[in-house]
Write an enzyme that holds these catalytic residues in place. Structure first.
Site, short mmCIF file in Angstrom:
data_model
loop_
_atom_site.label_atom_id
_atom_site.label_comp_id
_atom_site.label_asym_id
_atom_site.label_seq_id
_atom_site.Cartn_x
_atom_site.Cartn_y
_atom_site.Cartn_z
N ALA A 101 0.83 -1.20 0.00
CA ALA A 101 0.00 0.00 0.00
C ALA A 101 0.87 1.25 0.00
CB ALA A 101 -0.92 0.00 1.22
N GLY A 146 1.04 -5.84 0.85
CA GLY A 146 -0.01 -5.94 -0.17
C GLY A 146 0.51 -6.38 -1.52
N GLU A 149 0.58 -10.07 -1.25
CA GLU A 149 -0.82 -10.51 -1.21
C GLU A 149 -1.44 -10.49 -2.60
OE1 GLU A 149 -2.53 -9.42 3.14
OE2 GLU A 149 -1.76 -7.72 2.01
N GLU A 170 4.07 -6.94 7.98
CA GLU A 170 3.12 -6.01 8.60
C GLU A 170 3.24 -5.91 10.12
OE1 GLU A 170 1.06 -6.95 4.67
OE2 GLU A 170 2.40 -7.93 6.08
#
Length: 297
Positions: A101, A146, A149, A170
């Site tokens: 992100a 992300g 992911e 994270e």
């Protein structure tokens, strides 16, 4: 003679006009793509293979609101495009994939905006995972948070041999993977390995990620991840599109079905293929000792 010369001149003018129009369309396409943060691009000389490119090179393709919106639009296009047989997700620039992100943008967002971003990201990765065609993540640079992911939502992952940053870090930032990392990584590796990677926030090199199963292939020393992904995509796209779709559906249901139910679903996916034109073409090609030409019918 005059008529022949006139006809030749007209043909020459038409050819020149066609070249100019084709060139202009190509330039317009390149200019449009350069202004987008995510866009689709067919692979030259590989019919049916399409790339979805992430295009924020200055931020290592960190996922911004705009990139996410354009990414979803690309997925919606692919979902209903019968000409696409394999999708490769990659960076528009070598040395990148997706750094997660956009934390700089995130800092200026309200809670409501963050909540909507997370919902939209979940929808996008769900759409990617559920696409009817095989998908390959070509990881030619950092895939963190992300970014990994996103890669986990693809069917296969290929990492460049020199990539050194693959992971879900994270917990170092006081959060947990929030775009499917705890779920998709666990389904991929099992409980213990997923806990190990997430609890330690360990960042892996490409060979390490391959060793434990986070990625499926590592490119050769003189290859990029995209080069290797293109090799795989070429092999896949030569096969019958309807069969690929049915195979993906059957395999994807495995985690949620018991064996008997899974076998029933496999049979239900198998039966309709027997009556397709592609099945008949495969049998005819076998008899004639030639490569089949599949049309997805």
């Amino acid at each position: 003679m005059i008529l022949t010369a006139t006809r030749s001149s007209s043909l020459a003018l038409l050819k020149c006009a066609h070249v100019r129009c084709t060139t202009q369309r190509f330039i317009q396409t390149v200019q449009t793509a350069a202004s987008q943060e995510a866009y689709l691009e067919p692979a030259l000389d590989h019919p049916g293979v399409v790339s979805l490119l992430l295009n924020r090179p200055k931020s290592k393709n960190a996922i911004s609101l705009r990139l996410l919106k354009e990414f979803q639009e690309c997925l919606d296009t692919v979902q209903f495009d019968k000409s696409t047989r394999v999708l490769i997700v990659r960076s528009s620039t070598l040395g990148s994939f997706c750094a997660g992100a956009d934390l700089i943008e995130r800092a200026s967002m309200s809670k409501a905006q963050v909540d909507k971003f997370l919902i939209d990201l979940r929808r996008a990765l769900g759409t990617l995972e559920a696409l009817p065609v095989p998908t390959i993540a070509a990881i030619d640079g950092p895939a963190l948070g992300g970014g990994l992911e996103l890669g986990l939502a693809c069917d296969l992952r290929v990492a460049g041999n020199a990539v050194t940053k693959i992971g879900l870090p994270e917990v170092r930032l006081g959060i947990i993977p929030g775009a499917g990392g705890t779920q998709r990584l666990t389904r991929l590796l099992g409980l213990a390995k997923a806990k190990d990677l997430i609890f330690t926030a360990r960042v892996l090199t490409a060979p390490e990620a391959h060793h434990i199963g986070v990625v499926d292939y590592v490119s050769e020393s003189e290859q990029t991840a995209y080069d290797k992904a293109l090799e795989l995509a070429k092999q896949m796209s030569a096969n019958a599109p309807l069969a690929l779709k049915a195979a993906k559906q059957a395999i994807s249901r495995v985690p949620e079905l018991g064996l008997e139910s899974g076998l029933d679903f496999e049979r239900a996916s198998y039966e309709p293929l027997l009556h397709t034109k592609d099945r008949l073409e495969a049998l005819q090609a076998f008899r004639e000792k030639r490569a089949p030409v599949f049309k997805g019918e």
